[in-house]
Design an enzyme around this catalytic site. Structure first.
Site, PDB file in Angstrom:
ATOM      1  CD  GLU A 244       2.689  10.071  -0.714  1.00  0.00           C
ATOM      2  OE1 GLU A 244       3.716   9.381  -0.650  1.00  0.00           O
ATOM      3  OE2 GLU A 244       1.567   9.654  -0.378  1.00  0.00           O
TER       4      GLU A 244
ATOM      5  CD  GLU B 244      -2.931  -1.134   0.372  1.00  0.00           C
ATOM      6  OE1 GLU B 244      -3.100  -0.131  -0.343  1.00  0.00           O
ATOM      7  OE2 GLU B 244      -3.632  -2.152   0.273  1.00  0.00           O
TER       8      GLU B 244
ATOM      9  CB  CYS C 200      -1.714   7.032   1.512  1.00  0.00           C
ATOM     10  SG  CYS C 200      -3.139   6.209   2.216  1.00  0.00           S
TER      11      CYS C 200
HETATM   12  P1  NAD Z   1       8.589   4.695   4.493  1.00  0.00           P
HETATM   13  O1  NAD Z   1       8.478   3.869   3.278  1.00  0.00           O
HETATM   14  O2  NAD Z   1       9.789   5.525   4.692  1.00  0.00           O
HETATM   15  O3  NAD Z   1       8.484   3.796   5.807  1.00  0.00           O
HETATM   16  C1  NAD Z   1       7.421   2.904   6.031  1.00  0.00           C
HETATM   17  C2  NAD Z   1       7.942   1.733   6.837  1.00  0.00           C
HETATM   18  O4  NAD Z   1       8.936   1.058   6.075  1.00  0.00           O
HETATM   19  C3  NAD Z   1       8.603   2.116   8.157  1.00  0.00           C
HETATM   20  O5  NAD Z   1       8.285   1.139   9.123  1.00  0.00           O
HETATM   21  C4  NAD Z   1      10.078   2.061   7.822  1.00  0.00           C
HETATM   22  O6  NAD Z   1      10.900   1.793   8.932  1.00  0.00           O
HETATM   23  C5  NAD Z   1      10.118   0.909   6.849  1.00  0.00           C
HETATM   24  N1  NAD Z   1      11.268   0.922   5.949  1.00  0.00           N
HETATM   25  C6  NAD Z   1      11.970   1.987   5.509  1.00  0.00           C
HETATM   26  N2  NAD Z   1      13.008   1.579   4.735  1.00  0.00           N
HETATM   27  C7  NAD Z   1      12.935   0.228   4.683  1.00  0.00           C
HETATM   28  C8  NAD Z   1      13.711  -0.769   4.043  1.00  0.00           C
HETATM   29  N3  NAD Z   1      14.795  -0.465   3.316  1.00  0.00           N
HETATM   30  N4  NAD Z   1      13.342  -2.065   4.186  1.00  0.00           N
HETATM   31  C9  NAD Z   1      12.250  -2.399   4.918  1.00  0.00           C
HETATM   32  N5  NAD Z   1      11.489  -1.494   5.577  1.00  0.00           N
HETATM   33  C10 NAD Z   1      11.826  -0.196   5.443  1.00  0.00           C
HETATM   34  O7  NAD Z   1       7.255   5.544   4.529  1.00  0.00           O
HETATM   35  P2  NAD Z   1       6.844   6.644   5.585  1.00  0.00           P
HETATM   36  O8  NAD Z   1       7.520   7.919   5.259  1.00  0.00           O
HETATM   37  O9  NAD Z   1       6.997   6.098   6.974  1.00  0.00           O
HETATM   38  O10 NAD Z   1       5.271   6.723   5.349  1.00  0.00           O
HETATM   39  C11 NAD Z   1       4.708   7.589   4.463  1.00  0.00           C
HETATM   40  C12 NAD Z   1       4.342   6.863   3.184  1.00  0.00           C
HETATM   41  O11 NAD Z   1       3.362   5.855   3.470  1.00  0.00           O
HETATM   42  C13 NAD Z   1       3.701   7.767   2.169  1.00  0.00           C
HETATM   43  O12 NAD Z   1       4.259   7.508   0.913  1.00  0.00           O
HETATM   44  C14 NAD Z   1       2.243   7.340   2.205  1.00  0.00           C
HETATM   45  O13 NAD Z   1       1.529   7.588   1.029  1.00  0.00           O
HETATM   46  C15 NAD Z   1       2.347   5.905   2.485  1.00  0.00           C
HETATM   47  N6  NAD Z   1       1.069   5.397   2.996  1.00  0.00           N
HETATM   48  C16 NAD Z   1       0.311   4.618   2.167  1.00  0.00           C
HETATM   49  C17 NAD Z   1      -0.920   4.147   2.607  1.00  0.00           C
HETATM   50  C18 NAD Z   1      -1.756   3.271   1.725  1.00  0.00           C
HETATM   51  O14 NAD Z   1      -2.610   2.580   2.249  1.00  0.00           O
HETATM   52  N7  NAD Z   1      -1.554   3.269   0.415  1.00  0.00           N
HETATM   53  C19 NAD Z   1      -1.378   4.455   3.892  1.00  0.00           C
HETATM   54  C20 NAD Z   1      -0.586   5.260   4.709  1.00  0.00           C
HETATM   55  C21 NAD Z   1       0.656   5.719   4.241  1.00  0.00           C
END
Ligand code: NAD
Length: 502
Positions: free
Chosen positions: A406, A272, A307
């Protein structure tokens, strides 16, 4: 009503509750609260004022190994999966009830950890998470398997089997809700789970892990490993003994997870990801006030860290000025304030680093020729917190950076168009396809545009209407797979065919 159950009425009272909180920053592995095996911790800092709340275990690959091994043991001895469906249902319902019983503590942890207004944490996050667990609990003894049409001498069973060990990696914008969207269907189907919360917002995940144990979910079935993405997250997604990883977060990280799965055991992946959702208001829609206020409400909800935020507002030219005027008035009235004040509607961004990133987008938009209608600056600098004023840009074109990437902050881009056809063309011209909306009073125009919009979720004459009963997810670079609804159950199961010669 005693002091503990009374809803605090002022920021001061919430602050007192915050000072009395005992923060838990350890991991939950195999039913025990433990430090990271390296002993490493990181600061858990509140974006409300920059204060360090507590130290949190910085789990790495060694801790993920322990958590996955515990989850595997719990799955292999069937301590959870073999329970009668009605019993698993009762336990998950007890868990949902415990979330509600601890409403104020969980809401306060969420607000302190990631900055959203306390009123939103109470009305939205905790209750949505509890409802999600309740709903999937109810599904457990209502979903049937199938028997295939075969010749009479045969019997072919088509059954849904749990995957085994599921990894859930979640972001910081709705920490508890996104964890519930993964853990509830995964647990309902009998899997064991290792949950990795975002490093910016680990506190509610750890607390709900404790409440799961209290509800009777057996040790090892739900493990929580706080830590950094490139350490704990990467280790979980690359693990050879994890059967599926379900992720909510950025598109960039989603791309990495696919790579980790490809380079390890080809585990199942659900993603997601991000969005840049178009919200089209056509001149045929008479109630401009409702359309414009809804656009602004949904854009600035959760500080724009949503999101599906309708961050590209696409408006037909004859109504454009009026719409911008209403939205600008709304934005001016919705200034950031102390998230612990029950009256606050716009809180702090998740941290100062993210607030600087949002300001970088604002500066780039000005550089590219967009016009700031209102906002465009940081706020409440004296607090040390991460506040950005709600910002509206007009004269945006769809090729500008603020229309393509975004931002994940309170920044709205308004794009004027000459027709419904042009609106659809602009809306679909994006790498993302999470949500989209159209406002029109003409039935056939609304239908045609809704059909033409390439997105996982399309709203007509509303925005962000949602319920656990409907699937949630995107197309294009917004991801694969679906959260919520009965469709999500398929993500956490494998279909198995058993052909019996009678
Ligand atoms: P992010 O991708 O930086 O982090 C999300 C999660 O992934 C965190 O737990 C982080 O520690 C982990 N992560 C980061 N790097 C990683 C790696 N190399 N390997 C494995 N895990 C890793 O995202 P964010 O900044 O925390 O969240 C915001 C994003 O989430 C936005 O892009 C938003 O649109 C998205 N989002 C999507 C939905 C949806 O349902 N489509 C809902 C909420 C948020």
């Amino acid at each position: 009503m005693n002091e503990a159950t009374r809803v605090p009425a002022t920021a001061g009272e919430w602050q007192q509750r915050a000072e009395a909180l005992a923060f838990e920053g350890r991991a939950l592995i195999d039913g025990k609260m433990v430090q990271a095996s390296s002993g490493a911790t990181f600061d858990c800092r509140s974006p409300i004022d920059g204060r360090v709340l507590c130290q949190v275990a910085a789990c790495d690959a060694a801790d993920v190994d322990l958590a996955v091994a515990a989850a595997r043991r719990a799955f292999s001895d069937r301590r959870w999966a073999s329970r009668a469906p009605a019993e698993r249902k009762r336990i998950l319902q007890r868990f949902a009830a415990l979330l509600r019983d601890n409403l104020h503590e969980l809401a306060l942890l969420e607000t302190l950890d990631m900055g959203k207004p306390i009123a939103a944490s109470i009305a939205g996050d905790v209750n949505s998470a509890a409802r999600c667990f309740d709903w999937y609990a109810e599904s457990i003894d209502k979903v049937y398997d199938e028997i295939a049409p075969t010749p009479e001498r045969d019997l072919a069973l088509i059954t849904r089997e749990p995957l085994g060990v599921v990894g859930a990696i979640v972001p910081w914008n709705f920490p508890m809700v996104t964890a519930a969207w993964k853990c509830a269907p995964a647990l309902a189907m009998g899997n064991s789970v290792v949950l990795k919360p975002a490093e910016q917002s680990p506190l509610t995940a750890i607390r709900i892990g404790q409440l799961a144990l209290e509800a009777g979910i057996p040790e090892g079935v739900l493990n929580v490993v706080p830590g950094f993405g490139h350490q704990a997250g990467k280790a979980l997604a690359s693990h050879m003994d994890v059967d599926g990883v379900y992720f909510t977060g950025s598109t960039a990280t989603g791309r990495l997870l696919m790579e980790y799965a490809a380079k390890s055991n080809l585990k199942k992946i659900g993603l997601e990801l991000g969005g840049k959702s178009p919200n089209i208001i056509l001149s045929s829609y008479a109630d401009l006030e409702t359309a414009a206020i809804t656009a602004a409400e949904c854009m600035f909800a959760n500080q724009g860290e949503v999101c599906i935020a309708p961050s590209r507002l696409i408006v037909e030219r004859p109504i454009h000025n009026k719409v911008v005027e209403i939205i600008a008035e709304f934005a001016k009235s919705r200034q950031p304030a102390n998230p612990l004040d029950p009256e606050t509607r716009l809180g702090a961004l998740v941290d100062n680093r993210h607030a600087d990133r949002v300001m970088g987008y604002i500066d780039s938009a000005v550089g590219e020729g967009a016009r700031v209608v209102t906002g465009g600056h940081r706020a409440l600098a004296e607090t040390g917190g991460a506040y950005v004023a709600p910002t509206v840009f007009d004269n945006v074109t769809n090729d500008m950076r603020i229309a393509r990437e975004e931002i994940f902050g309170p920044v709205l881009s308004v794009i004027a168009v000459d027709s419904a056809e042009e609106a659809v063309q602009v809306a679909n011209d994006s790498p993302y396809g999470l949500a989209a909306a159209v406002w029109s009073d003409h039935l056939s125009e609304a239908h045609k545009v809704a059909k033409a919009l390439h997105a996982g979720i399309v709203y007509v004459n509303c925005y962000d209407a949602c319920d656990i009963t409907t699937p949630f997810g995107g197309v294009k670079q917004s991801g694969t797979g679906r959260d919520k609804s009965l469709h999500a159950l398929a993500e956490y199961t494998e279909v198995k065919t058993t052909w019996i010669r009678l």
